[in-house]
Write a protein that holds these residues in place. Structure first.
Motif, PDB file in Angstrom:
ATOM      1  N   THR A  81      13.867  -3.918  -5.543  1.00  0.00           N
ATOM      2  CA  THR A  81      13.297  -4.354  -4.267  1.00  0.00           C
ATOM      3  C   THR A  81      14.253  -5.363  -3.653  1.00  0.00           C
ATOM      4  O   THR A  81      15.303  -5.650  -4.224  1.00  0.00           O
ATOM      5  CB  THR A  81      11.884  -4.965  -4.460  1.00  0.00           C
ATOM      6  OG1 THR A  81      11.274  -5.132  -3.195  1.00  0.00           O
ATOM      7  CG2 THR A  81      11.918  -6.305  -5.187  1.00  0.00           C
ATOM      8  N   ARG A 137       7.970  -6.055   5.198  1.00  0.00           N
ATOM      9  CA  ARG A 137       6.814  -5.144   4.997  1.00  0.00           C
ATOM     10  C   ARG A 137       5.525  -5.864   4.663  1.00  0.00           C
ATOM     11  O   ARG A 137       4.444  -5.281   4.759  1.00  0.00           O
ATOM     12  CB  ARG A 137       7.094  -4.137   3.875  1.00  0.00           C
ATOM     13  CG  ARG A 137       8.368  -3.357   4.044  1.00  0.00           C
ATOM     14  CD  ARG A 137       8.325  -2.429   5.213  1.00  0.00           C
ATOM     15  NE  ARG A 137       7.630  -1.193   4.901  1.00  0.00           N
ATOM     16  CZ  ARG A 137       7.731  -0.089   5.613  1.00  0.00           C
ATOM     17  NH1 ARG A 137       8.495  -0.065   6.697  1.00  0.00           N
ATOM     18  NH2 ARG A 137       7.067   0.993   5.275  1.00  0.00           N
ATOM     19  N   ARG A 179       6.740  -1.863  -8.400  1.00  0.00           N
ATOM     20  CA  ARG A 179       7.145  -2.637  -7.220  1.00  0.00           C
ATOM     21  C   ARG A 179       6.139  -2.565  -6.071  1.00  0.00           C
ATOM     22  O   ARG A 179       6.200  -3.354  -5.143  1.00  0.00           O
ATOM     23  CB  ARG A 179       8.526  -2.189  -6.744  1.00  0.00           C
ATOM     24  CG  ARG A 179       8.583  -0.779  -6.180  1.00  0.00           C
ATOM     25  CD  ARG A 179       9.961  -0.469  -5.677  1.00  0.00           C
ATOM     26  NE  ARG A 179      10.020   0.884  -5.127  1.00  0.00           N
ATOM     27  CZ  ARG A 179      11.066   1.371  -4.506  1.00  0.00           C
ATOM     28  NH1 ARG A 179      12.157   0.645  -4.365  1.00  0.00           N
ATOM     29  NH2 ARG A 179      11.045   2.596  -4.034  1.00  0.00           N
ATOM     30  N   ASN A 203      -1.580  -8.587   3.899  1.00  0.00           N
ATOM     31  CA  ASN A 203      -0.297  -8.097   4.384  1.00  0.00           C
ATOM     32  C   ASN A 203      -0.199  -8.535   5.852  1.00  0.00           C
ATOM     33  O   ASN A 203      -1.135  -8.303   6.621  1.00  0.00           O
ATOM     34  CB  ASN A 203      -0.255  -6.558   4.270  1.00  0.00           C
ATOM     35  CG  ASN A 203       1.104  -5.997   4.645  1.00  0.00           C
ATOM     36  OD1 ASN A 203       1.742  -6.469   5.589  1.00  0.00           O
ATOM     37  ND2 ASN A 203       1.545  -4.990   3.919  1.00  0.00           N
ATOM     38  N   ARG A 243       1.313  -7.299   8.192  1.00  0.00           N
ATOM     39  CA  ARG A 243       1.225  -6.168   9.135  1.00  0.00           C
ATOM     40  C   ARG A 243      -0.215  -5.750   9.372  1.00  0.00           C
ATOM     41  O   ARG A 243      -0.554  -5.270  10.449  1.00  0.00           O
ATOM     42  CB  ARG A 243       2.084  -4.994   8.639  1.00  0.00           C
ATOM     43  CG  ARG A 243       3.586  -5.291   8.743  1.00  0.00           C
ATOM     44  CD  ARG A 243       4.426  -4.078   8.407  1.00  0.00           C
ATOM     45  NE  ARG A 243       4.241  -3.662   7.039  1.00  0.00           N
ATOM     46  CZ  ARG A 243       3.962  -2.423   6.645  1.00  0.00           C
ATOM     47  NH1 ARG A 243       3.842  -1.455   7.539  1.00  0.00           N
ATOM     48  NH2 ARG A 243       3.791  -2.142   5.369  1.00  0.00           N
ATOM     49  N   ASN A 257      -1.075 -12.349  -1.745  1.00  0.00           N
ATOM     50  CA  ASN A 257      -2.487 -11.973  -1.701  1.00  0.00           C
ATOM     51  C   ASN A 257      -3.190 -12.566  -2.935  1.00  0.00           C
ATOM     52  O   ASN A 257      -2.955 -12.120  -4.051  1.00  0.00           O
ATOM     53  CB  ASN A 257      -2.578 -10.439  -1.697  1.00  0.00           C
ATOM     54  CG  ASN A 257      -4.004  -9.919  -1.675  1.00  0.00           C
ATOM     55  OD1 ASN A 257      -4.942 -10.660  -1.942  1.00  0.00           O
ATOM     56  ND2 ASN A 257      -4.162  -8.644  -1.369  1.00  0.00           N
TER      57      ASN A 257
HETATM   58  O1  UT7 Z   1      -6.081  -7.070  -0.889  1.00  0.00           O
HETATM   59  C1  UT7 Z   1      -6.624  -6.019  -0.252  1.00  0.00           C
HETATM   60  C2  UT7 Z   1      -6.204  -4.699  -0.608  1.00  0.00           C
HETATM   61  N1  UT7 Z   1      -4.788  -4.419  -0.598  1.00  0.00           N
HETATM   62  C3  UT7 Z   1      -4.123  -4.199   0.545  1.00  0.00           C
HETATM   63  O2  UT7 Z   1      -4.606  -4.427   1.618  1.00  0.00           O
HETATM   64  C4  UT7 Z   1      -2.749  -3.622   0.419  1.00  0.00           C
HETATM   65  C5  UT7 Z   1      -2.465  -2.735   1.585  1.00  0.00           C
HETATM   66  N2  UT7 Z   1      -1.183  -2.058   1.495  1.00  0.00           N
HETATM   67  C6  UT7 Z   1      -0.002  -2.670   1.700  1.00  0.00           C
HETATM   68  O3  UT7 Z   1       0.077  -3.872   1.890  1.00  0.00           O
HETATM   69  C7  UT7 Z   1       1.227  -1.787   1.779  1.00  0.00           C
HETATM   70  O4  UT7 Z   1       0.821  -0.440   1.705  1.00  0.00           O
HETATM   71  C8  UT7 Z   1       2.295  -2.055   0.674  1.00  0.00           C
HETATM   72  C9  UT7 Z   1       2.969  -3.396   0.920  1.00  0.00           C
HETATM   73  C10 UT7 Z   1       1.681  -2.024  -0.686  1.00  0.00           C
HETATM   74  C11 UT7 Z   1       3.394  -0.998   0.731  1.00  0.00           C
HETATM   75  O5  UT7 Z   1       3.970  -0.961   2.009  1.00  0.00           O
HETATM   76  P1  UT7 Z   1       4.081   0.411   2.818  1.00  0.00           P
HETATM   77  O6  UT7 Z   1       4.775   0.096   4.063  1.00  0.00           O
HETATM   78  O7  UT7 Z   1       2.715   1.040   2.916  1.00  0.00           O
HETATM   79  O8  UT7 Z   1       5.017   1.247   1.899  1.00  0.00           O
HETATM   80  P2  UT7 Z   1       4.779   2.704   1.268  1.00  0.00           P
HETATM   81  O9  UT7 Z   1       3.900   2.620   0.072  1.00  0.00           O
HETATM   82  O10 UT7 Z   1       4.430   3.681   2.354  1.00  0.00           O
HETATM   83  O11 UT7 Z   1       6.243   3.038   0.793  1.00  0.00           O
HETATM   84  C12 UT7 Z   1       7.352   3.181   1.723  1.00  0.00           C
HETATM   85  C13 UT7 Z   1       8.637   3.200   0.941  1.00  0.00           C
HETATM   86  C14 UT7 Z   1       8.614   4.131  -0.261  1.00  0.00           C
HETATM   87  O12 UT7 Z   1       9.888   4.699  -0.410  1.00  0.00           O
HETATM   88  P3  UT7 Z   1      10.187   6.206   0.087  1.00  0.00           P
HETATM   89  O13 UT7 Z   1       9.232   7.084  -0.689  1.00  0.00           O
HETATM   90  O14 UT7 Z   1       9.916   6.195   1.558  1.00  0.00           O
HETATM   91  O15 UT7 Z   1      11.621   6.407  -0.274  1.00  0.00           O
HETATM   92  C15 UT7 Z   1       8.344   3.221  -1.414  1.00  0.00           C
HETATM   93  O16 UT7 Z   1       8.817   3.703  -2.632  1.00  0.00           O
HETATM   94  O17 UT7 Z   1       8.912   1.903   0.419  1.00  0.00           O
HETATM   95  C16 UT7 Z   1       9.119   1.991  -0.991  1.00  0.00           C
HETATM   96  N3  UT7 Z   1       8.671   0.764  -1.598  1.00  0.00           N
HETATM   97  C17 UT7 Z   1       9.472  -0.301  -1.805  1.00  0.00           C
HETATM   98  N4  UT7 Z   1      10.773  -0.512  -1.525  1.00  0.00           N
HETATM   99  C18 UT7 Z   1      11.284  -1.704  -1.841  1.00  0.00           C
HETATM  100  C19 UT7 Z   1       7.418   0.469  -2.047  1.00  0.00           C
HETATM  101  N5  UT7 Z   1       7.409  -0.776  -2.533  1.00  0.00           N
HETATM  102  C20 UT7 Z   1       8.661  -1.269  -2.398  1.00  0.00           C
HETATM  103  C21 UT7 Z   1       9.265  -2.503  -2.719  1.00  0.00           C
HETATM  104  N6  UT7 Z   1      10.565  -2.670  -2.425  1.00  0.00           N
HETATM  105  N7  UT7 Z   1       8.586  -3.519  -3.282  1.00  0.00           N
END
Ligand code: UT7
Length: 323
Positions: free
Chosen positions: A28, A36, A151, A253, A255, A280
């Motif tokens: 990461t 993000r 991650r 988050n 966002r 969080n």
């Molecule tokens: O507390 C209450 C309940 N929880 C929440 O409200 C959490 C809500 N969700 C989130 O905050 C977000 O969904 C996350 C922060 C967990 C993830 O962010 P996202 O923008 O939804 O990412 P994603 O899961 O759609 O993943 C996008 C990309 C993926 O790569 P590919 O498949 O596009 O190549 C992931 O593998 O980002 C990648 N990714 C990361 N990259 C770098 C996921 N986590 C990471 C990371 N570092 N830590």
């Protein structure tokens, strides 16, 4: 009769886990996490610290700020999804440590929405006349159930506790209303499989110990749910979004918070954000933010405050407080 918040307190453990340190643990980057999620660092308990320790210090501070002695508390509610142990409740452990005797104490588990659920429960107890002064604590140590090889979850969560003292009061100030929701068909969106009666700890393997989260799906439901809860609550209270002086949302988050602000046409400057420092912290996030907003004088007498939270369950809700 209203229930008024007469004191706030917060406590976070000393251990700081920065994005730079996480870069050494998973693939990461600081840039990805900040853009993000808005998180720069979070707090992490040591092996010797448990939820009741954080809860105890936050409660002590709330009692001091309220000017209320522990023996004047009639009920303790602890909102937590990460109790010290399966039984007894963390509320009982904290009640004993604070020297409170013969008053009821129980845990309430609505995960990240725990504080909102707890506030509604405390308010109902006070309005019914059952109890006059209630200590409500929101505490979680989610890092204990976080897989530091995953991650998608380890970058988000931190540990902490926040507490409020609520008291019966006449007049127009206090909790004006709450709306609570749950959708149990989505229980698997955020869950820890092991350690309960489905997979007891003696039968659990390493993957069962940790939280699993469908982050992207949760994100979408969160924005919709928070908007729904807030609109329903404002309609119920006959209050317009323009009348709200400050929103203190669950810090999940940045966002999600920005998307909500856009949907509600509400300025980001009037939304309290401290996610950069703590990540969080689940049930603790709103009471910690409330305590910091009070300390920073972001809240003034007669202000209308809107709390809104979303979390595992799935659960969500909102509450409205006149300060
Ligand atoms: O507390 C209450 C309940 N929880 C929440 O409200 C959490 C809500 N969700 C989130 O905050 C977000 O969904 C996350 C922060 C967990 C993830 O962010 P996202 O923008 O939804 O990412 P994603 O899961 O759609 O993943 C996008 C990309 C993926 O790569 P590919 O498949 O596009 O190549 C992931 O593998 O980002 C990648 N990714 C990361 N990259 C770098 C996921 N986590 C990471 C990371 N570092 N830590």
């Amino acid at each position: 009769m209203q229930s008024k918040i007469i004191g706030t307190g917060a406590f976070v453990p000393g251990g700081v886990l920065t994005n730079k340190t996480l870069e050494k643990m998973v693939v990461t980057s600081d840039e990805w996490i900040v853009s993000r999620t808005g998180i720069k660092e979070r707090r992490r308990t040591t092996n010797s610290e448990a939820s009741s320790d954080l809860a105890y210090y936050a409660a002590q501070r709330a009692l001091k700020n309220a000017g209320v002695r522990p023996d004047k508390i009639d009920l303790v509610i602890t909102a937590t999804a990460t109790p010290d142990m399966l039984l007894p409740s963390t509320a009982c452990i904290v009640q004993g440590r604070l020297g409170m005797r013969n008053i009821p104490a129980f845990d309430l588990n609505a995960v990240c929405s725990g504080f909102i659920y707890g506030l509604a429960a405390a308010d109902a107890f006070i309005r019914s006349g059952a109890y006059k002064t209630v200590l409500l604590i929101g505490v979680d140590t989610i890092t204990k159930f976080t897989n530091y090889k995953d991650r998608s979850t380890c970058i988000i969560f931190g540990d902490g506790a926040g507490a409020v003292v609520l008291q019966a009061a006449r007049g127009k100030k206090g909790i004006l209303g709450s709306r609570l929701y749950a959708d149990g068909t989505k229980w698997d969106y955020i869950h820890v499989p092991g350690g309960g009666s489905r997979i007891p700890s003696y039968a659990a393997g390493p993957p069962d110990y940790y939280m699993i989260m469908k982050g992207h799906d949760t994100f979408r439901v969160a924005v919709r749910g928070l908007e729904q809860a807030i609109i329903a609550l404002l309609r119920q209270a006959r209050i317009s979004m323009r009348d709200i002086d400050i929103i203190i949302p669950h810090q999940a988050n940045i966002r999600i918070i920005e998307a909500l602000a856009m949907k509600l046409h509400y300025p980001m400057e009037k939304i309290f954000v401290n996610i950069d420092k703590y990540g969080n912290t689940s049930a603790a996030s709103i009471p910690i933010a409330l305590h910091e907003a009070v300390a920073a004088k972001r809240i003034r007498d007669n202000d209308l405050i809107l709390f809104a939270a979303f979390g595992s369950g799935l659960t969500w809700g909102a509450s409205l407080v006149k300060w």
